[in-house]
Design a protein around this motif. Structure first.
Motif, PDB file in Angstrom:
ATOM      1  N   SER A 235       0.285  12.827  -5.179  1.00  0.00           N
ATOM      2  CA  SER A 235       0.129  11.442  -4.726  1.00  0.00           C
ATOM      3  C   SER A 235       0.893  11.187  -3.433  1.00  0.00           C
ATOM      4  CB  SER A 235       0.623  10.478  -5.805  1.00  0.00           C
ATOM      5  OG  SER A 235       1.984  10.736  -6.115  1.00  0.00           O
ATOM      6  N   GLN A 237      -0.360  11.361  -0.410  1.00  0.00           N
ATOM      7  CA  GLN A 237      -1.205  10.771   0.634  1.00  0.00           C
ATOM      8  C   GLN A 237      -0.985   9.264   0.768  1.00  0.00           C
ATOM      9  OE1 GLN A 237      -5.372  11.539   0.102  1.00  0.00           O
ATOM     10  NE2 GLN A 237      -5.976  10.466   1.954  1.00  0.00           N
ATOM     11  N   GLN A 238      -0.791   8.593  -0.362  1.00  0.00           N
ATOM     12  CA  GLN A 238      -0.617   7.139  -0.315  1.00  0.00           C
ATOM     13  C   GLN A 238       0.654   6.719   0.417  1.00  0.00           C
ATOM     14  OE1 GLN A 238      -3.002   5.113  -1.234  1.00  0.00           O
ATOM     15  NE2 GLN A 238      -1.848   3.315  -0.561  1.00  0.00           N
ATOM     16  N   PRO A 239       1.815   7.360   0.164  1.00  0.00           N
ATOM     17  CA  PRO A 239       2.999   6.997   0.962  1.00  0.00           C
ATOM     18  C   PRO A 239       2.829   7.266   2.452  1.00  0.00           C
ATOM     19  CG  PRO A 239       3.657   8.173  -1.015  1.00  0.00           C
ATOM     20  CD  PRO A 239       2.170   8.278  -0.938  1.00  0.00           C
ATOM     21  N   LEU A 241      -0.015   7.108   4.154  1.00  0.00           N
ATOM     22  CA  LEU A 241      -0.860   6.037   4.686  1.00  0.00           C
ATOM     23  C   LEU A 241      -0.070   4.736   4.843  1.00  0.00           C
ATOM     24  CD1 LEU A 241      -4.196   6.610   2.710  1.00  0.00           C
ATOM     25  CD2 LEU A 241      -3.792   6.996   5.146  1.00  0.00           C
ATOM     26  N   ALA A 242       0.797   4.449   3.862  1.00  0.00           N
ATOM     27  CA  ALA A 242       1.624   3.242   3.956  1.00  0.00           C
ATOM     28  C   ALA A 242       2.584   3.323   5.149  1.00  0.00           C
ATOM     29  CB  ALA A 242       2.401   3.040   2.660  1.00  0.00           C
ATOM     30  N   GLU A 245       0.680   2.744   8.372  1.00  0.00           N
ATOM     31  CA  GLU A 245       0.374   1.337   8.571  1.00  0.00           C
ATOM     32  C   GLU A 245       1.584   0.568   9.073  1.00  0.00           C
ATOM     33  OE1 GLU A 245      -1.903  -2.029   8.765  1.00  0.00           O
ATOM     34  OE2 GLU A 245      -2.546   0.039   8.397  1.00  0.00           O
TER      35      GLU A 245
END
Length: 252
Positions: A235, A237-239, A241-242, A245
Motif C-alpha cells: 500500500s 502507492q497511496q502515500p 500519491l498523497a 499532491e
C-alpha cells in the motif's frame, strides 16, 4: 529576402531562453533528473525541447532584452522558480527517508547505519524506502507529473511577475512540516506494531527474569519490523500519491 530587426531577435531569444532557464534549473535540482548518471547533454537537450514547446505559451513580455537589468532579473527569477520546484520534489522522497528512520529506530536497525556521501548518515530502512519510492515514482510516471507541474508554473508564476512570488506560493516552511507529518503517518502502523512487541517483551522479562531479553528481543523486533515493512509495501502507492499532491499542488 527576409530581414529581422534587433528588437525582434531579442524578443525571440528572450521568449525561448527564459523558459529554457527555468526548465534547466528544475533538471539540475530535481531527483533522478539531477543524478550524475544522466548526462548533462541529455538534460540540456531535454530542457531545450520542452522550452521550444512551452515558449509560445510562456507569455514573455514583448520588447524584452536579456542584456538589460530587467532581463537579467528575469533570468534570476527563472532559476529561482526551477530550483524551488526541484527542492519541493526532493522533499517528496525525504518523507520516505524520515519514515524509514522512525521504523529503523524501533527495529534496532540504527546499529546498521552507514555513511552515504550524498546524504550523510542513513539507516538501512530509510535507504530501502527511498530506493523503493524512486522506483515507484518512475513506475507512476512521476517525472512526467513533475514536468507537467513545471509547465503549469508559467500560468501561476508568469515570467513578468514578482521574482519572489514562488517563495510565497510554495511556502517551504510549510512543506518542511508536511514532511514530518506524512512521514509519521507512513511509519505509524509499523511503530505501533513494534511498540506492542516491545511491551510484550517487557512483560515477558518481568515474568521470567532469567530470560536473556536482549538476545531474544532483538531478533523478535527485527522480524516484526520486516513483516510490517513487507505488508506496508503493498500500500505504498497511496502515500506517494498523497505526498505528490501536497508538494506539487501549490504550483499547478
Amino acid at each position: 529576402m527576409v530581414s529581422f530587426s534587433q528588437l525582434q531577435l531579442d524578443a525571440w531569444l528572450a521568449g525561448l531562453l527564459l523558459p529554457f532557464v527555468r526548465i534547466l534549473a528544475l533538471f539540475t535540482a530535481a531527483p533522478l533528473l539531477s543524478h550524475r548518471s544522466v548526462p548533462r547533454r541529455v538534460r540540456v537537450a531535454a530542457a531545450a525541447a520542452i522550452a521550444f514547446v512551452v515558449a509560445p505559451f510562456a507569455s514573455v513580455p514583448a520588447g524584452l532584452s536579456l542584456a538589460s537589468a530587467s532581463g537579467l532579473g528575469l533570468i534570476v527569477q527563472q532559476v529561482l522558480i526551477g530550483l524551488v520546484l526541484g527542492f519541493a520534489a526532493r522533499l517528496l522522497f525525504a518523507v520516505f527517508e524520515v519514515a524509514g528512520e522512525f521504523i529503523g529506530l524501533q527495529m534496532g536497525f540504527s546499529f546498521a547505519g552507514f555513511f552515504d556521501p550524498h546524504g550523510g548518515t542513513e539507516s538501512a530502512v530509510g535507504s530501502w524506502l527511498h530506493t523503493l519510492a524512486l522506483a515507484l515514482f518512475l513506475a507512476m510516471n512521476g517525472h512526467l507529473l513533475l514536468v507537467d507541474a513545471l509547465v503549469g508554473t508559467f500560468r501561476t508564476l508568469p515570467v513578468a511577475g514578482d521574482p519572489f512570488a514562488v517563495l510565497a506560493l510554495v511556502r517551504l516552511d510549510r512543506l518542511g512540516g508536511e514532511v514530518f507529518r506524512l512521514a509519521l503517518a507512513l511509519a505509524l502502523p509499523a511503530a505501533i506494531l513494534l511498540l506492542f512487541v516491545n511491551l510484550v517483551l517487557g512483560f515477558v522479562s518481568r515474568i521470567a527474569p532469567q530470560l536473556n531479553i536482549f538476545a531474544v528481543g532483538f531478533p523478535v523486533t527485527l522480524l516484526a519490523g520486516l513483516a510490517a515493512l513487507a505488508l506496508g509495501v503493498q500500500s505504498l502507492q497511496q502515500p506517494l500519491l498523497a505526498a505528490l499532491e501536497v508538494f506539487l499542488a501549490p504550483l499547478r
